[in-house]
Design an enzyme around this catalytic site. Structure first.
Site, mmCIF file in Angstrom:
data_model
loop_
_atom_site.group_PDB
_atom_site.id
_atom_site.type_symbol
_atom_site.label_atom_id
_atom_site.label_comp_id
_atom_site.label_asym_id
_atom_site.label_seq_id
_atom_site.Cartn_x
_atom_site.Cartn_y
_atom_site.Cartn_z
ATOM 1 N N ASP A 219 49.725 67.878 4.410
ATOM 2 C CA ASP A 219 48.589 66.972 4.290
ATOM 3 C C ASP A 219 47.538 67.503 5.266
ATOM 4 O OD1 ASP A 219 46.715 64.938 4.623
ATOM 5 O OD2 ASP A 219 48.182 63.340 4.336
ATOM 6 N N ARG B 254 41.117 61.904 -19.680
ATOM 7 C CA ARG B 254 42.243 61.834 -18.736
ATOM 8 C C ARG B 254 42.816 63.237 -18.523
ATOM 9 N NH1 ARG B 254 46.769 61.048 -20.945
ATOM 10 N NH2 ARG B 254 46.235 59.164 -22.076
ATOM 11 N N TYR C 148 51.162 59.465 8.032
ATOM 12 C CA TYR C 148 50.146 58.479 7.645
ATOM 13 C C TYR C 148 50.840 57.203 7.140
ATOM 14 C CZ TYR C 148 46.423 56.306 4.940
ATOM 15 O OH TYR C 148 45.528 55.408 4.430
ATOM 16 N N LYS D 204 38.041 61.364 3.209
ATOM 17 C CA LYS D 204 37.744 61.605 4.618
ATOM 18 C C LYS D 204 36.732 62.748 4.764
ATOM 19 C CE LYS D 204 40.946 58.457 4.880
ATOM 20 N NZ LYS D 204 42.346 58.738 5.081
HETATM 21 C C1 LIG Z 1 43.562 58.368 4.453
HETATM 22 C C2 LIG Z 1 44.701 59.285 4.450
HETATM 23 C C3 LIG Z 1 45.553 59.376 3.336
HETATM 24 C C4 LIG Z 1 45.419 58.473 2.131
HETATM 25 O O1 LIG Z 1 44.236 58.687 1.440
HETATM 26 P P1 LIG Z 1 43.473 57.554 0.593
HETATM 27 O O2 LIG Z 1 42.312 58.284 0.031
HETATM 28 O O3 LIG Z 1 43.133 56.456 1.531
HETATM 29 O O4 LIG Z 1 44.440 57.069 -0.454
HETATM 30 C C5 LIG Z 1 46.581 60.297 3.396
HETATM 31 N N1 LIG Z 1 46.768 61.090 4.473
HETATM 32 C C6 LIG Z 1 45.977 61.022 5.552
HETATM 33 C C7 LIG Z 1 46.246 61.911 6.712
HETATM 34 C C8 LIG Z 1 44.925 60.121 5.591
HETATM 35 O O5 LIG Z 1 44.152 60.050 6.673
#
Ligand SMILES: *Cc1c(COP(=O)(O)O)cnc(C)c1O
Length: 389
Positions: A168, A44, A96, A193
């Site tokens: 982000d 961890r 988001y 992504k």
């Molecule tokens: C998908 C996404 C998230 C969240 O990510 P997860 O891996 O699904 O928890 C946060 N910010 C943006 C812009 C996203 O597209």
């Protein structure tokens, strides 16, 4: 950062010469004496495969340290744990959906206040910051209306009130945009992504600018424990090796798709930072290195959920699914899918109208993606004319 540098930031294994990063599938590490170890004690707290990924990502974003979490939301959660009751967040209004849910239903209950602001005009933000503002939270471009905010200008406002600027960077990817160089303190990614890039894992990443912030996030990561497992760290590293070439192709495809959509008679509006008519096109060009991203959203002239449903259920290559950034093209209807947790009135006010459709362009041939859309418009149109007749 060049493709060469990215590829060669992936270390080979000094022990065996393995050119790929080994997967250390272990929970613990043998100690010579209590507290005497080779830098790892419990998985961890740290794991060599995760450490390789974290170092690669820190380098990719030009930060001090990287941290890998189980999902993007676990990464976001770790940053929110920097706050205490009474602190205030100012967030981009088109945030988001999952982040909105976490802010509203978990952190507001704990006494953290969140204000949502259209950050595409810096003045809006300048009016809202106070001495209680601890975090300014932006996405640029946003999901799904591709709003672009001026990171350099916003970082100055953050500094003026001693707040941290969090970006982000999921949509721009580190190939397009490096927010720490533009003045951000923390960058987060949904590694699910573009960074993972193959729609085969979920992951989250945090990159910190300073040693002091790194220590805080390291503490939270170990204390809360939402880490990414070694196998998914390996897959994420493998994704990063091809990130540059994938992302450039996705941007190229998205630009072609956006130009096609812009001219289509059934389209009400197209959202893409690469279009000249986009509100902050010039800022996007500058801060995203001329790479406008692989996501294109659009609204139909017939701005209804029924029209959107007819469209999203008739495409061939664009598969109907949540998520984005993978090699296969996807599409989704945010109002019923990714953004269903946001109340309709709030959705509408941030530009997510009932027929808004989000496309995630993959790395197929642009000509096939455009003809898929063309074919779908024809089906939808024939169906509509049949109903009217
Ligand atoms: C998908 C996404 C998230 C969240 O990510 P997860 O891996 O699904 O928890 C946060 N910010 C943006 C812009 C996203 O597209």
């Amino acid at each position: 950062m060049s493709a060469t540098k990215i590829i060669h930031s992936v270390p080979s294994d000094p022990l065996t010469g393995s050119i790929a990063v080994p997967v250390y599938q272990t929970s613990t590490f043998i100690q010579e004496a209590p507290g005497v170890n080779k830098g790892f004690d419990y998985a961890r707290s740290n794991n060599p495969t995760r450490k390789a990924l974290e170092d690669i990502v820190a380098n990719l974003e030009g930060g001090h340290s990287g941290f890998a979490f189980a999902t993007g939301l676990a990464a976001i959660d770790s940053v929110l744990k920097l706050l205490a009751s009474g602190d205030e967040i100012i967030a981009v209004d088109d945030i988001y959906g999952g982040a909105y849910r976490l802010f509203t239903h978990v952190y507001e209950k704990l006494g953290i206040k969140v204000k949502y602001v259209d950050t595409t005009d810096v003045e809006n933000l300048a009016h809202e910051v106070t001495s209680k503002t601890k975090l300014i939270w932006i996405e640029s471009p946003t999901n799904p209306t591709l709003k672009v905010s001026d990171i350099v200008a916003i970082s100055k406002i953050a500094k003026s009130v001693d707040a941290w600027l969090v970006v982000d960077n999921t949509f721009a990817s580190p190939i397009g945009q490096r927010p720490i160089e533009l003045g951000a303190d923390i960058v987060i990614h949904s590694g699910t992504k573009y960074i993972g890039g193959h729609s085969d894992l979920v992951a989250g990443l945090v990159v910190t600018k300073t040693e002091a912030l790194s220590e805080k996030i390291k503490f939270i990561q170990n204390a809360s424990g939402g880490i990414l497992g070694p196998w998914d760290c390996f897959l994420t590293i493998r994704g990063i090796e091809t990130l540059d070439i994938r992302f450039r192709k996705q941007c190229e495809n998205a630009l072609e798709v956006a130009h096609y959509l812009e001219r289509h008679p059934l389209i009400g509006k197209v959202f893409y930072p690469g279009l000249e008519g986009h509100k902050n096109h010039d800022i996007a060009r500058e801060q995203q290195n001329g790479l406008f991203g692989g996501i294109v959203s659009f609204v139909l002239k017939d701005d209804t959920q029924e029209a959107a449903n007819a469209f999203v259920t008739n495409t061939k290559y664009f598969k109907l699914a949540e998520s984005l950034g993978g090699v296969k093209s996807l599409l989704c209807h945010p109002a019923q899918m990714t953004h269903a947790s946001i109340p309709r009135a709030k959705r509408l006010s941030s530009g997510i109208s009932d027929s808004l459709i989000r496309l995630s362009c993959g790395i197929e041939n642009a000509i096939d993606l455009v003809s898929d859309l063309e074919h779908t418009f024809n089906i939808v149109n024939q169906h509509k004319n049949a109903v009217i007749a």
